[in-house]
Scaffold this motif. Sequence first.
Motif, PDB file in Angstrom:
ATOM      1  N   GLY A 160      45.563  61.146  83.527  1.00 25.75           N
ATOM      2  CA  GLY A 160      46.600  60.237  84.005  1.00 25.75           C
ATOM      3  C   GLY A 160      46.506  58.839  83.443  1.00 25.75           C
ATOM      4  O   GLY A 160      47.471  58.072  83.510  1.00 25.75           O
ATOM      5  N   ASP A 161      45.363  58.493  82.872  1.00 25.77           N
ATOM      6  CA  ASP A 161      45.176  57.154  82.307  1.00 25.77           C
ATOM      7  C   ASP A 161      45.963  56.953  81.012  1.00 25.77           C
ATOM      8  O   ASP A 161      46.260  55.802  80.648  1.00 25.77           O
ATOM      9  CB  ASP A 161      43.689  56.895  81.999  1.00 25.77           C
ATOM     10  N   LEU A 162      46.267  58.027  80.307  1.00 25.33           N
ATOM     11  CA  LEU A 162      46.809  57.904  78.959  1.00 25.33           C
ATOM     12  C   LEU A 162      48.168  57.232  78.919  1.00 25.33           C
ATOM     13  O   LEU A 162      48.518  56.588  77.922  1.00 25.33           O
ATOM     14  CB  LEU A 162      46.879  59.273  78.295  1.00 25.33           C
ATOM     15  N   VAL A 163      48.952  57.346  79.981  1.00 27.66           N
ATOM     16  CA  VAL A 163      50.289  56.751  79.981  1.00 27.66           C
ATOM     17  C   VAL A 163      50.237  55.219  79.912  1.00 27.66           C
ATOM     18  O   VAL A 163      51.231  54.586  79.549  1.00 27.66           O
ATOM     19  CB  VAL A 163      51.090  57.191  81.216  1.00 27.66           C
ATOM     20  N   GLN A 164      49.087  54.643  80.232  1.00 30.69           N
ATOM     21  CA  GLN A 164      48.969  53.181  80.227  1.00 30.69           C
ATOM     22  C   GLN A 164      49.211  52.589  78.844  1.00 30.69           C
ATOM     23  O   GLN A 164      49.639  51.432  78.722  1.00 30.69           O
ATOM     24  CB  GLN A 164      47.564  52.765  80.710  1.00 30.69           C
ATOM     25  N   ALA A 165      48.926  53.350  77.792  1.00 28.34           N
ATOM     26  CA  ALA A 165      49.000  52.815  76.431  1.00 28.34           C
ATOM     27  C   ALA A 165      50.371  52.966  75.801  1.00 28.34           C
ATOM     28  O   ALA A 165      50.655  52.331  74.786  1.00 28.34           O
ATOM     29  CB  ALA A 165      47.951  53.504  75.554  1.00 28.34           C
ATOM     30  N   ILE A 166      51.214  53.826  76.334  1.00 26.84           N
ATOM     31  CA  ILE A 166      52.490  54.136  75.700  1.00 26.84           C
ATOM     32  C   ILE A 166      53.550  53.149  76.166  1.00 26.84           C
ATOM     33  O   ILE A 166      53.863  53.065  77.349  1.00 26.84           O
ATOM     34  CB  ILE A 166      52.894  55.576  76.025  1.00 26.84           C
TER      35      ILE A 166
END
Length: 257
Positions: A250-256
Amino acid sequence: MTPQDLLIALRAQNPLVQCITNYVAMNVAANVVLAAGASPAMVHASEEIADFTPICGALTINIGTLSAPWLASMTAAATCARTNNIPWVLDPVAHFISDYRKSAAQALLAERPTILRGNASEILALAGEAGAGKGVDSGDSVDAAQGAAKALAAQFGTVVAITGPVDYLTDGDREAHLSGGSPLMPQVTALGCSQTALMGAYAASGPAFDAALAALAHFKVAGTAAAKLANGPGSFQMHFLDALAATQPGDLVQAIT
């Protein structure tokens, strides 16, 4: 597939990734792939390509410390991967610094990599445009290379990733931007090369554009987290590996963006 789904898949599958990379990057790239949840193999001998490449989930090729025997292995591995429908990632490091390196990069590009990753100067030069690169360092902005990335994606049927302060990703139609990371990242040798290896791990787990997006996001999120704990480049590298392992889907969306 979403970046979240891909990270879950990567860690569940633990794909085997063949990394033909440079001497400087081998240790860092292997540790990055391991920390993310995949299995790296730094197999490069031409005598092993026919047996080993077909059993891998993905192949990554980095031309950083290029030589004739290594180029023969790279070309054979790329051909083997393409023939066996194995995704592979090309990192044309500083390909503009010599005629030999230019020729090598173009020959590998002709093998139609699944994903092409480079800095802005490398992508500009690969598309035949003038750039301001100096050795392995980019002298051009990511924005300046977006047109070249789209042209390469359309010509070679590849997904193109330009890494920098804000990453850019395109397959010629879709595009994405990713932010985060840390200014300390360019001060740790071979982190860019290890990004290529990580893209291979994700490419073994899902579609090319989605895989490249997830790999870029994983790096950005881990870089941001590591910078909060680091006192300089040395401690950053340690914290970065820990952050790669600690990153949750769930952390990955922070970068997009």
